[in-house]
Write a protein that holds these residues in place. Structure first.
Motif, mmCIF file in Angstrom:
data_model
loop_
_atom_site.group_PDB
_atom_site.id
_atom_site.type_symbol
_atom_site.label_atom_id
_atom_site.label_comp_id
_atom_site.label_asym_id
_atom_site.label_seq_id
_atom_site.Cartn_x
_atom_site.Cartn_y
_atom_site.Cartn_z
ATOM 1 N N MET A 138 0.893 -0.965 0.063
ATOM 2 C CA MET A 138 0.172 0.027 0.044
ATOM 3 C C MET A 138 0.793 1.280 0.072
ATOM 4 O O MET A 138 1.995 1.242 0.721
ATOM 5 C CB MET A 138 -0.738 -0.019 1.317
ATOM 6 C CG MET A 138 -2.184 -0.951 1.160
ATOM 7 S SD MET A 138 -3.009 -0.599 2.658
ATOM 8 C CE MET A 138 -4.340 -1.882 2.162
ATOM 9 N N GLN A 142 -3.074 5.125 0.340
ATOM 10 C CA GLN A 142 -4.008 4.191 0.802
ATOM 11 C C GLN A 142 -3.836 3.748 2.198
ATOM 12 O O GLN A 142 -4.861 3.274 2.844
ATOM 13 C CB GLN A 142 -3.506 2.981 0.020
ATOM 14 C CG GLN A 142 -3.760 3.134 -1.502
ATOM 15 C CD GLN A 142 -3.230 1.983 -2.430
ATOM 16 O OE1 GLN A 142 -1.962 1.514 -2.014
ATOM 17 N NE2 GLN A 142 -3.827 1.723 -3.395
ATOM 18 N N ARG A 146 -7.383 3.642 4.041
ATOM 19 C CA ARG A 146 -7.737 2.264 4.460
ATOM 20 C C ARG A 146 -7.680 1.812 6.012
ATOM 21 O O ARG A 146 -8.379 0.797 6.416
ATOM 22 C CB ARG A 146 -7.179 1.109 3.358
ATOM 23 C CG ARG A 146 -7.913 1.689 1.766
ATOM 24 C CD ARG A 146 -7.246 0.458 1.165
ATOM 25 N NE ARG A 146 -7.579 0.808 -0.275
ATOM 26 C CZ ARG A 146 -7.479 0.215 -1.406
ATOM 27 N NH1 ARG A 146 -6.536 -1.107 -1.216
ATOM 28 N NH2 ARG A 146 -7.625 0.372 -2.548
#
Length: 184
Positions: A138, A142, A146
């Protein structure tokens, strides 16, 4: 001594309170929504210690959290028109409603308080969470969107409710400041 409840008075008072409810909620919710986005940006700048911006963000938070909100309202109401008039002399400042100045001041204050709430939530997440996100490929964006922010924001819900209640109480100074400001 007999306790007498004056139901007609309670009903009259309740009707008056309900009339003021939309303005109170507007002066509470709008600054908190705008302040959330300001606070998110400021918190990320402070967490990642962005060069040049970190000192400005620290000063912003320290100043706005260390001074009374009524002072922010007065500074914005009296100072912003002078700045705008100096920057654009042909601009019609007198046509700007008082509520815009109050919402601006409350939003800036909310941003400072919420930045601390968000920053504390981010810091509370174990570093292993970020390392795990990086290990599966990631990006930093991100990982924040997330993994970190959902956990940080859920842990900050009690603090968000405290800020909401505080700003609900703070709206009571907006009406007197509006009266004071119209004396000009």
């Amino acid at each position: 001594m007999e306790l007498v409840i004056d139901i007609p008075f309670i009903w009259t008072a309740l009707k008056e309170i309900i009339k003021a409810l939309p303005l109170t909620l507007m002066l509470t919710v709008i600054p908190l929504i705008v302040g959330f986005f300001i606070g998110l940006v400021v918190a990320l700048i402070r967490v990642y210690e962005v060069k040049g911006l970190s000192a400005v963000a620290n000063g912003y938070v320290s100043f706005l959290r260390g001074t009374p909100i009524i002072m922010h309202i007065m500074l914005i109401y009296f100072g912003l028109p002078m700045l705008l008039q100096a920057a654009a002399p042909k601009l019609a400042i007198s046509s700007i409603p008082v509520s815009v100045f109050v919402l601006t001041a409350l939003s800036l204050s909310a941003g400072a308080y919420l930045s601390e709430v968000i920053r504390s939530g981010i810091i509370s997440i174990p570093k292993g969470q970020a390392e795990a996100a990086y290990s599966v490929g990631m990006s930093t964006f991100q990982m924040m969107v997330r993994i970190i922010l959902p956990q940080a924001l859920s842990q900050s819900i009690p603090n968000f409710t405290n800020i909401f209640i505080g700003f609900l109480h703070t709206t009571s100074i907006a009406v007197p400041s509006r009266i004071l400001c119209n004396v000009r």
